[in-house]
Design a protein around this motif. Sequence first.
Motif, short mmCIF file in Angstrom:
data_model
loop_
_atom_site.label_atom_id
_atom_site.label_comp_id
_atom_site.label_asym_id
_atom_site.label_seq_id
_atom_site.Cartn_x
_atom_site.Cartn_y
_atom_site.Cartn_z
N ASN A 10 0.85 -1.18 0.00
CA ASN A 10 0.00 0.00 0.00
C ASN A 10 0.90 1.24 0.00
O ASN A 10 1.45 1.63 1.03
N CYS A 11 1.03 1.86 -1.15
CA CYS A 11 1.95 2.99 -1.30
C CYS A 11 1.56 4.17 -0.42
O CYS A 11 2.42 4.85 0.15
N PHE A 12 0.26 4.44 -0.30
CA PHE A 12 -0.19 5.56 0.52
C PHE A 12 0.21 5.36 1.98
O PHE A 12 0.73 6.27 2.63
N ILE A 15 4.03 5.77 2.46
CA ILE A 15 4.47 7.17 2.49
C ILE A 15 4.09 7.83 3.82
O ILE A 15 4.89 8.55 4.43
N ALA A 16 2.87 7.57 4.29
CA ALA A 16 2.40 8.17 5.54
C ALA A 16 3.25 7.70 6.72
O ALA A 16 3.66 8.52 7.57
N LEU A 17 3.55 6.41 6.77
CA LEU A 17 4.36 5.89 7.87
C LEU A 17 5.80 6.38 7.80
O LEU A 17 6.41 6.69 8.83
N THR A 18 6.32 6.47 6.60
CA THR A 18 7.69 6.98 6.43
C THR A 18 7.78 8.43 6.92
O THR A 18 8.76 8.82 7.58
N THR A 19 6.76 9.22 6.63
CA THR A 19 6.73 10.62 7.08
C THR A 19 6.74 10.70 8.60
O THR A 19 7.46 11.52 9.19
N ILE A 20 5.95 9.85 9.25
CA ILE A 20 5.91 9.84 10.72
C ILE A 20 7.26 9.41 11.29
O ILE A 20 7.77 10.01 12.25
N LEU A 21 7.86 8.39 10.70
CA LEU A 21 9.15 7.90 11.19
C LEU A 21 10.24 8.95 11.03
O LEU A 21 11.10 9.11 11.90
N GLU A 22 10.18 9.68 9.93
CA GLU A 22 11.20 10.70 9.68
C GLU A 22 11.05 11.88 10.64
O GLU A 22 12.00 12.65 10.83
N SER A 23 9.89 12.04 11.24
CA SER A 23 9.68 13.14 12.18
C SER A 23 10.27 12.83 13.56
O SER A 23 10.36 13.72 14.42
N ILE A 24 10.67 11.57 13.77
CA ILE A 24 11.27 11.18 15.04
C ILE A 24 12.79 11.38 14.96
O ILE A 24 13.43 10.83 14.05
N PRO A 25 13.36 12.15 15.85
CA PRO A 25 14.81 12.38 15.80
C PRO A 25 15.57 11.06 15.81
O PRO A 25 15.32 10.18 16.65
N CYS A 26 16.48 10.92 14.88
CA CYS A 26 17.24 9.67 14.76
C CYS A 26 18.46 9.71 15.67
O CYS A 26 19.28 10.63 15.61
N THR A 27 18.56 8.71 16.53
CA THR A 27 19.73 8.56 17.39
C THR A 27 20.28 7.16 17.23
O THR A 27 19.73 6.34 16.49
N GLU A 28 21.34 6.88 17.92
CA GLU A 28 21.95 5.55 17.85
C GLU A 28 20.99 4.48 18.36
O GLU A 28 20.98 3.35 17.89
N LYS A 29 20.13 4.87 19.31
CA LYS A 29 19.22 3.90 19.92
C LYS A 29 17.93 3.71 19.12
O LYS A 29 17.26 2.70 19.27
N MET A 37 11.08 -3.66 8.51
CA MET A 37 9.70 -3.36 8.87
C MET A 37 8.74 -3.74 7.75
O MET A 37 9.08 -3.71 6.57
N ALA A 38 7.52 -4.08 8.17
CA ALA A 38 6.45 -4.38 7.21
C ALA A 38 5.19 -3.66 7.67
O ALA A 38 4.92 -3.56 8.86
N ALA A 39 4.43 -3.16 6.71
CA ALA A 39 3.14 -2.53 7.01
C ALA A 39 2.06 -3.37 6.34
O ALA A 39 2.05 -3.51 5.11
N VAL A 40 1.19 -3.96 7.16
CA VAL A 40 0.12 -4.80 6.63
C VAL A 40 -1.20 -4.07 6.89
O VAL A 40 -1.86 -4.29 7.90
N VAL A 41 -1.53 -3.20 5.97
CA VAL A 41 -2.75 -2.39 6.10
C VAL A 41 -3.43 -2.34 4.73
O VAL A 41 -2.91 -1.75 3.80
#
Length: 217
Positions: A10-12, A15-29, A37-41
């Motif tokens: 599901n491309c939509f 994209i939506a999940l990627t946007t949310i993940l990118e909004s989380i500051p990336c650290t080593e942890k 990861m898999a999205a089953v929606v």
Amino acid sequence: MKMINIDSENCFIKIALTTILESIPCTEKNDFSQLKMAAVVEATPFLELQRFQKITIEEYDLILCSEYFYRIVSEFSPSLLDKFICVDNQPEKLRQHLIDYFRQRGEKVKSNVRELSWTEMRPLFTPCEQVFINDYFSCMRAKHIARVSGNNVKSVSNKKRTIMHKLHCTTNSDFYITLHFLALLNKVTLTLHSPWVKPLASRSWIPATPPVHYAVR
């Protein structure tokens, strides 16, 4: 920015999940780029089940799914909840769940052991219920099951109703989807056979009945 890879048809949603993940500051942890990861929606639970049947759950670090399947995992296999996140939430709530996931994952990686509850260690179904499930999902009709098991049609209907109640299912479609998903979670074994092949052993559904095993020829 590191690449975030989400296995999804599901491309939509991807994209939506990627946007949310990118909004989380990336650290080593909490480096999402290191996760598989898999999205089953999908549009319906049946389509989502088909999607689950195409993947191997054990191969993924994180599976984002609908509340329908998250509820099944929560109810019957809670030790796997650290692998699933429900996406049927508001974006900010989902974002917080992802942050919590990384915090909890960091703690569990140290032990690398999933603790099973006493409820999970018990078989979900009795031997007689397992026999009925294999007959039912092998497309055997109620009259056929009754004849093979030495019961009447009403007893067959009552057995089905009892199992559906145990799984909190109210419709045949829910019954089908739930049992097939539980098979993917290794909570039930579906040993299907041709509806025209008589099982090697026929037993009545009484408490003293020993486990019955079908063989497919």
